[in-house]
Design a protein around this motif. Structure first.
Motif, PDB file in Angstrom:
ATOM      1  N   HIS A 313      50.514  44.978  53.293  1.00  0.00           N
ATOM      2  CA  HIS A 313      49.755  45.671  54.341  1.00  0.00           C
ATOM      3  C   HIS A 313      48.260  45.450  54.178  1.00  0.00           C
ATOM      4  CE1 HIS A 313      53.530  48.026  54.587  1.00  0.00           C
ATOM      5  NE2 HIS A 313      53.246  47.930  55.859  1.00  0.00           N
ATOM      6  N   PHE A 314      47.880  45.007  52.991  1.00  0.00           N
ATOM      7  CA  PHE A 314      46.449  44.830  52.726  1.00  0.00           C
ATOM      8  C   PHE A 314      46.113  43.350  52.684  1.00  0.00           C
ATOM      9  CE2 PHE A 314      47.856  48.728  50.659  1.00  0.00           C
ATOM     10  CZ  PHE A 314      47.034  49.649  51.291  1.00  0.00           C
ATOM     11  N   LYS A 315      45.123  42.969  53.464  1.00  0.00           N
ATOM     12  CA  LYS A 315      44.757  41.555  53.534  1.00  0.00           C
ATOM     13  C   LYS A 315      44.104  41.099  52.231  1.00  0.00           C
ATOM     14  CE  LYS A 315      41.995  38.253  56.121  1.00  0.00           C
ATOM     15  NZ  LYS A 315      40.559  38.108  56.338  1.00  0.00           N
ATOM     16  N   GLY A 316      43.194  41.942  51.716  1.00  0.00           N
ATOM     17  CA  GLY A 316      42.457  41.556  50.524  1.00  0.00           C
ATOM     18  C   GLY A 316      42.866  42.357  49.302  1.00  0.00           C
ATOM     19  N   ALA A 317      42.691  41.773  48.128  1.00  0.00           N
ATOM     20  CA  ALA A 317      43.021  42.458  46.880  1.00  0.00           C
ATOM     21  C   ALA A 317      42.156  43.712  46.713  1.00  0.00           C
ATOM     22  CB  ALA A 317      42.802  41.511  45.702  1.00  0.00           C
ATOM     23  N   ASP A 318      40.932  43.663  47.251  1.00  0.00           N
ATOM     24  CA  ASP A 318      40.040  44.821  47.143  1.00  0.00           C
ATOM     25  C   ASP A 318      40.609  46.022  47.897  1.00  0.00           C
ATOM     26  OD1 ASP A 318      39.605  43.313  49.473  1.00  0.00           O
ATOM     27  OD2 ASP A 318      37.603  44.172  49.764  1.00  0.00           O
ATOM     28  N   ASP A 319      41.156  45.756  49.096  1.00  0.00           N
ATOM     29  CA  ASP A 319      41.734  46.846  49.894  1.00  0.00           C
ATOM     30  C   ASP A 319      42.912  47.485  49.164  1.00  0.00           C
ATOM     31  OD1 ASP A 319      39.948  46.260  52.002  1.00  0.00           O
ATOM     32  OD2 ASP A 319      41.297  44.702  52.741  1.00  0.00           O
ATOM     33  N   ALA A 320      43.731  46.627  48.556  1.00  0.00           N
ATOM     34  CA  ALA A 320      44.886  47.134  47.809  1.00  0.00           C
ATOM     35  C   ALA A 320      44.425  47.963  46.606  1.00  0.00           C
ATOM     36  CB  ALA A 320      45.765  45.978  47.349  1.00  0.00           C
ATOM     37  N   ALA A 321      43.378  47.476  45.939  1.00  0.00           N
ATOM     38  CA  ALA A 321      42.858  48.183  44.762  1.00  0.00           C
ATOM     39  C   ALA A 321      42.263  49.534  45.157  1.00  0.00           C
ATOM     40  CB  ALA A 321      41.818  47.321  44.049  1.00  0.00           C
ATOM     41  N   ILE A 322      41.544  49.559  46.275  1.00  0.00           N
ATOM     42  CA  ILE A 322      40.942  50.811  46.750  1.00  0.00           C
ATOM     43  C   ILE A 322      42.045  51.830  47.059  1.00  0.00           C
ATOM     44  CG2 ILE A 322      39.654  51.906  48.656  1.00  0.00           C
ATOM     45  CD1 ILE A 322      38.117  49.201  48.889  1.00  0.00           C
ATOM     46  N   ALA A 323      43.122  51.346  47.669  1.00  0.00           N
ATOM     47  CA  ALA A 323      44.224  52.233  48.047  1.00  0.00           C
ATOM     48  C   ALA A 323      45.067  52.639  46.834  1.00  0.00           C
ATOM     49  CB  ALA A 323      45.099  51.559  49.091  1.00  0.00           C
ATOM     50  N   GLY A 324      44.740  52.075  45.678  1.00  0.00           N
ATOM     51  CA  GLY A 324      45.407  52.488  44.446  1.00  0.00           C
ATOM     52  C   GLY A 324      46.721  51.765  44.164  1.00  0.00           C
ATOM     53  N   TYR A 325      46.973  50.653  44.876  1.00  0.00           N
ATOM     54  CA  TYR A 325      48.213  49.913  44.636  1.00  0.00           C
ATOM     55  C   TYR A 325      48.141  49.093  43.363  1.00  0.00           C
ATOM     56  CZ  TYR A 325      50.469  51.161  48.964  1.00  0.00           C
ATOM     57  OH  TYR A 325      51.080  51.870  49.949  1.00  0.00           O
ATOM     58  N   LYS A 326      49.254  49.002  42.694  1.00  0.00           N
ATOM     59  CA  LYS A 326      49.329  48.202  41.470  1.00  0.00           C
ATOM     60  C   LYS A 326      49.568  46.743  41.823  1.00  0.00           C
ATOM     61  CE  LYS A 326      49.170  51.189  37.916  1.00  0.00           C
ATOM     62  NZ  LYS A 326      47.967  51.782  38.529  1.00  0.00           N
ATOM     63  N   PHE A 327      49.059  45.878  40.992  1.00  0.00           N
ATOM     64  CA  PHE A 327      49.256  44.451  41.221  1.00  0.00           C
ATOM     65  C   PHE A 327      50.426  43.928  40.397  1.00  0.00           C
ATOM     66  CE2 PHE A 327      44.820  45.132  42.301  1.00  0.00           C
ATOM     67  CZ  PHE A 327      44.680  44.392  43.459  1.00  0.00           C
ATOM     68  N   ASN A 328      51.103  42.963  40.949  1.00  0.00           N
ATOM     69  CA  ASN A 328      52.077  42.185  40.185  1.00  0.00           C
ATOM     70  C   ASN A 328      51.504  40.780  40.039  1.00  0.00           C
ATOM     71  OD1 ASN A 328      54.151  44.131  39.874  1.00  0.00           O
ATOM     72  ND2 ASN A 328      54.604  43.880  42.062  1.00  0.00           N
ATOM     73  N   PHE A 329      52.041  40.052  39.070  1.00  0.00           N
ATOM     74  CA  PHE A 329      51.503  38.700  38.851  1.00  0.00           C
ATOM     75  C   PHE A 329      52.627  37.681  38.782  1.00  0.00           C
ATOM     76  CE2 PHE A 329      48.644  41.865  37.200  1.00  0.00           C
ATOM     77  CZ  PHE A 329      47.456  41.504  37.819  1.00  0.00           C
ATOM     78  N   ARG A 330      52.357  36.543  39.422  1.00  0.00           N
ATOM     79  CA  ARG A 330      53.342  35.472  39.414  1.00  0.00           C
ATOM     80  C   ARG A 330      52.680  34.265  38.748  1.00  0.00           C
ATOM     81  NH1 ARG A 330      54.855  31.047  42.666  1.00  0.00           N
ATOM     82  NH2 ARG A 330      52.945  31.225  43.895  1.00  0.00           N
ATOM     83  N   LYS A 331      53.316  33.760  37.701  1.00  0.00           N
ATOM     84  CA  LYS A 331      52.733  32.612  37.002  1.00  0.00           C
ATOM     85  C   LYS A 331      52.793  31.373  37.879  1.00  0.00           C
ATOM     86  CE  LYS A 331      53.471  33.936  32.239  1.00  0.00           C
ATOM     87  NZ  LYS A 331      54.362  33.800  31.097  1.00  0.00           N
TER      88      LYS A 331
END
Ligand SMILES: [Zn+2]
Length: 333
Positions: A313-331
């Motif tokens: 739902h969030f275009k940018g990583a900043d928007d996701a971070a502001i909304a408090g969403y956790k990140f996952n990582f794919r190698k």
């Protein structure tokens, strides 16, 4: 498909020390005009036909990177980083921050008032450029070669005065690794075409200087993640860095990642990398190609590279971070 012909209405010029390649940042081999660069190092989907080689890149900030031969002859050599840092700091000190900009930064960008003050956001609205320049000069600063400033002829035609051009918006510093202000960028109150940001540059003016394509190094107060994140956009990098506690490099546009690669090699040779381009890398062909180019280039440096994944739902990583969403990582490699 980029039609090469429609862009070749201004002559191409070779890059040089004063006018580096807007795509790879190097000072030889590539060429550009006001709308397009032919980069010999960074690939795009548009290979230049014929023997010449290189790839076509549509420019994001076209006019600042281009000077006609006539203007190039009188252009200033860019002032040193130390001089730019001092002038920009004094310049920002003379500006204030409008309430509607504070609101934008706190409510929509998730920054605290303390962060806003420390990062140095200011409003570039309703100012008289010549007056501000005069104040800086009276304070003992030379504006010569500082990107953004230039000499304009006066109305009588018998002299020149220092000034700058601007479109209203929030101005903020683009920092180098030591925290020195290497350039300024403006988030425009009203986007011009599809551009929301503009660099404070005067490379298209007689006696002006271009700021090139600086990489913004956003450093958090406390490091919680030792990896180096790379994203597109300085403001995004700043916000993301504060929220995730990692050094975040912000490129000027999606295809100007080459200077970031150089900085990573020089200053973070051991670090693992997180790629955090906007999600339009999956839908916008231009961004997709740029992101792919970056990933391939960084993968060749034998580091571990991961892609940051977040709620779509969030275009940018900043928007996701502001909304408090956790990140996952794919190698990636
Ligand atoms: Zn190039």
């Amino acid at each position: 498909m980029i039609q090469a012909k429609q862009y070749i209405n201004q002559p191409f010029q070779r890059v040089n020390r004063k006018q580096p390649c807007p795509v790879c940042g190097k000072t030889d081999w590539c060429s550009f005009n006001d709308r397009i660069a032919i980069c010999m190092r960074v690939e795009s989907d548009h290979l230049v036909p014929g023997k010449m080689g290189g790839w076509l890149h549509k420019l994001v900030e076209s006019p600042t990177y281009y000077r006609s031969d006539e203007i190039a002859a009188t252009a200033a050599t860019k002032a040193s980083l130390e001089v730019c840092d001092r002038v920009y700091r004094a310049f920002l000190n003379l500006l204030s921050l409008a309430p509607y900009h504070i609101k934008e930064l706190t409510e929509h960008r998730g920054l605290t008032v303390k962060e806003i003050r420390e990062i140095g956001f200011k409003s570039l609205i309703e100012v008289k450029p010549w007056q501000l320049c005069k104040r800086l000069i009276n304070m003992g600063f030379s504006l010569e070669g500082v990107p953004g400033f230039y000499l304009a002829p006066n109305k009588k035609g018998d002299g020149y005065y220092w000034c700058f051009n601007y479109s209203p918006g929030i101005v903020f510093p683009l920092l180098d690794i030591q925290g020195k202000i290497q350039a300024l960028q403006i988030r425009l109150d009203k986007p011009i075409g599809d551009k929301k940001y503009r660099l404070f540059s005067s490379g298209n003016q007689h006696t002006g200087a271009s700021c090139g394509v600086p990489i913004h190094v956003a450093q958090p107060e406390v490091i919680k993640d030792n990896r180096i994140w790379v994203t597109e956009g300085a403001l995004k990098a700043t916000i993301l860095s504060q929220r995730i506690g990692a050094v975040v490099l912000g490129t000027v546009s999606s295809n100007t990642w080459a200077p970031a690669l150089e900085l990573l090699e020089k200053s973070f040779p051991e670090s693992d990398i997180v790629e955090a381009y906007d999600l339009d890398k999956y839908t916008n062909h231009h961004v997709k190609t740029a992101c792919k180019g970056f990933r391939e280039a960084i993968a060749m440096t034998s580091r571990q590279v991961s892609e940051a994944m977040w709620d779509r739902h969030f275009k940018g990583a900043d928007d996701a971070a502001i909304a408090g969403y956790k990140f996952n990582f794919r190698k990636i490699n």
